[in-house]
Design a protein around this motif. Sequence first.
Motif, PDB file in Angstrom:
ATOM      1  N   UNK A 191     -16.249   4.583  11.561  1.00 45.32           N
ATOM      2  CA  UNK A 191     -15.382   5.308  12.490  1.00 45.32           C
ATOM      3  C   UNK A 191     -15.967   6.654  12.896  1.00 45.32           C
ATOM      4  N   UNK A 192     -15.848   6.958  14.185  1.00 40.87           N
ATOM      5  CA  UNK A 192     -16.182   8.295  14.653  1.00 40.87           C
ATOM      6  C   UNK A 192     -15.171   9.271  14.067  1.00 40.87           C
ATOM      7  N   UNK A 193     -15.443  10.546  14.209  1.00 37.05           N
ATOM      8  CA  UNK A 193     -14.511  11.547  13.688  1.00 37.05           C
ATOM      9  C   UNK A 193     -13.151  11.432  14.374  1.00 37.05           C
ATOM     10  N   UNK A 194     -13.161  11.301  15.692  1.00 38.63           N
ATOM     11  CA  UNK A 194     -11.899  11.165  16.422  1.00 38.63           C
ATOM     12  C   UNK A 194     -11.187   9.876  16.031  1.00 38.63           C
ATOM     13  N   UNK A 195     -11.944   8.799  15.875  1.00 35.34           N
ATOM     14  CA  UNK A 195     -11.350   7.525  15.491  1.00 35.34           C
ATOM     15  C   UNK A 195     -10.761   7.568  14.098  1.00 35.34           C
ATOM     16  N   UNK A 196     -11.454   8.239  13.190  1.00 36.29           N
ATOM     17  CA  UNK A 196     -10.961   8.344  11.816  1.00 36.29           C
ATOM     18  C   UNK A 196      -9.676   9.167  11.767  1.00 36.29           C
ATOM     19  N   UNK A 197      -9.646  10.280  12.489  1.00 34.33           N
ATOM     20  CA  UNK A 197      -8.438  11.112  12.499  1.00 34.33           C
ATOM     21  C   UNK A 197      -7.253  10.328  13.057  1.00 34.33           C
ATOM     22  N   UNK A 216      -0.884   9.443   6.577  1.00 35.97           N
ATOM     23  CA  UNK A 216      -1.488  10.294   5.549  1.00 35.97           C
ATOM     24  C   UNK A 216      -1.281  11.763   5.909  1.00 35.97           C
ATOM     25  N   UNK A 217      -0.808  12.543   4.952  1.00 40.19           N
ATOM     26  CA  UNK A 217      -0.475  13.949   5.189  1.00 40.19           C
ATOM     27  C   UNK A 217      -1.528  14.904   4.649  1.00 40.19           C
ATOM     28  N   UNK A 218      -2.371  14.428   3.740  1.00 40.68           N
ATOM     29  CA  UNK A 218      -3.437  15.263   3.172  1.00 40.68           C
ATOM     30  C   UNK A 218      -4.657  14.387   2.970  1.00 40.68           C
ATOM     31  N   UNK A 219      -5.806  14.813   3.510  1.00 39.09           N
ATOM     32  CA  UNK A 219      -7.001  13.986   3.375  1.00 39.09           C
ATOM     33  C   UNK A 219      -8.265  14.830   3.289  1.00 39.09           C
ATOM     34  N   UNK A 278      -9.605  19.223  14.520  1.00 41.80           N
ATOM     35  CA  UNK A 278      -8.280  19.619  14.047  1.00 41.80           C
ATOM     36  C   UNK A 278      -7.831  20.939  14.675  1.00 41.80           C
ATOM     37  N   UNK A 279      -8.787  21.829  14.904  1.00 37.77           N
ATOM     38  CA  UNK A 279      -8.461  23.121  15.515  1.00 37.77           C
ATOM     39  C   UNK A 279      -7.970  22.955  16.946  1.00 37.77           C
ATOM     40  N   UNK A 290      -6.134  19.245   5.629  1.00 37.68           N
ATOM     41  CA  UNK A 290      -7.509  18.754   5.521  1.00 37.68           C
ATOM     42  C   UNK A 290      -8.269  19.549   4.474  1.00 37.68           C
ATOM     43  N   UNK A 291      -8.966  18.833   3.594  1.00 40.05           N
ATOM     44  CA  UNK A 291      -9.806  19.456   2.569  1.00 40.05           C
ATOM     45  C   UNK A 291     -11.261  19.112   2.855  1.00 40.05           C
ATOM     46  N   UNK A 292     -12.106  20.110   2.860  1.00 42.02           N
ATOM     47  CA  UNK A 292     -13.544  19.854   3.027  1.00 42.02           C
ATOM     48  C   UNK A 292     -14.057  19.047   1.835  1.00 42.02           C
ATOM     49  N   UNK A 293     -14.805  17.994   2.124  1.00 42.06           N
ATOM     50  CA  UNK A 293     -15.358  17.187   1.046  1.00 42.06           C
ATOM     51  C   UNK A 293     -16.797  16.799   1.295  1.00 42.06           C
ATOM     52  N   UNK A 294     -17.439  16.326   0.255  1.00 39.87           N
ATOM     53  CA  UNK A 294     -18.803  15.793   0.340  1.00 39.87           C
ATOM     54  C   UNK A 294     -19.002  14.920  -0.892  1.00 39.87           C
ATOM     55  N   UNK A 295     -19.850  13.913  -0.771  1.00 34.05           N
ATOM     56  CA  UNK A 295     -20.172  13.068  -1.926  1.00 34.05           C
ATOM     57  C   UNK A 295     -21.687  13.079  -2.127  1.00 34.05           C
ATOM     58  N   UNK A 296     -22.117  13.689  -3.220  1.00 31.87           N
ATOM     59  CA  UNK A 296     -23.542  13.763  -3.529  1.00 31.87           C
ATOM     60  C   UNK A 296     -23.966  12.551  -4.367  1.00 31.87           C
ATOM     61  N   UNK A 297     -25.080  11.948  -3.981  1.00 28.70           N
ATOM     62  CA  UNK A 297     -25.668  10.858  -4.767  1.00 28.70           C
ATOM     63  C   UNK A 297     -26.514  11.485  -5.863  1.00 28.70           C
TER      64      UNK A 297
END
Length: 292
Positions: free
Chosen positions: A21-27, A35-38, A56-57, A69-76
């Motif tokens: 999903x694109x960012x717009x598509x995912x939102x 979903x209220x918090x992601x 979002x802005x 919205x919470x900033x996230x990242x997944x490190x391998x």
Amino acid sequence: MEISRSKIDLHMHSSASDGTDSIAGLLAKVKAAGIECFALTDHDTIAGVLAMERLLAEQPVSSKSRIQFIRGVEFSCITSLGKCHILGYGYDYNDEVFQSVLAKGEALRREKLEKRLDFLQQEYGIEFAPQEVEDMRGMGSVGKPHLAELMVKMGMVASTSEAIRNYINHCPTFDSRLPAGEAIKAIRSSGGVAVWAHPYGGAGEPALTEQELTSQLELLLEFGLQGLECHYSRYDLSQIGRLAEYAKKYKLCISGGSDYHGRKNFPELGQLNAEGASVDITKLSVTIHSGV
């Protein structure tokens, strides 16, 4: 099985890494799922997070106020005991230590792609079209699903899971992962919260035994780990209960997420366990420590 979606989901991926999903598509899908918090947790990149914050802005105030919205990242990552994934939440992406480790993670992911391309060619004679290779090299965070989908398209395998299981996973890439201690240090340096993703194992990974899990956990705690992803789409309630006990024992934050990718054989948004049960937002204490 009927799934009761949770109103919180802190583990999902966009096309900035290996989601579809694109960012717009995912939102749009996040909103449709109620979903209220992601959090967006793309692999080794925050390009999607920056794009999501911009989007979002631009949202109308009435719509924007409903979603946190919470900033996230997944490190391998890797430790002396094996592979693991470390989620970072609520970080300051301007922190120099965080930026340095993020750049290293992105470079290692590109290195991993080259190793996989060479491995598939040398071991199985699999070669992709030059333009397809260049397209992958141009992606911010390319992963196994991208290669797998090309193999399906070429008619070599019937599914992406077959391609990953029978071919791609055979390529050794242990030295193309971040040391877990570096990732945790960088997340904490930036004011974020470092969480061990799917401790028993994620999609396509062998499940850890209880002894393997506790040994890895003790090592990650030495590095400064702050939380566990206890609620996870592929875990049953007994696994979730055991992880919650570990979190309580070691005074760790509790997180949870679907690991949504928008791909077949992956969970839906808001699916935080294998039994279709809804999880209340208050159960995930990582939100408190992530500034939400």
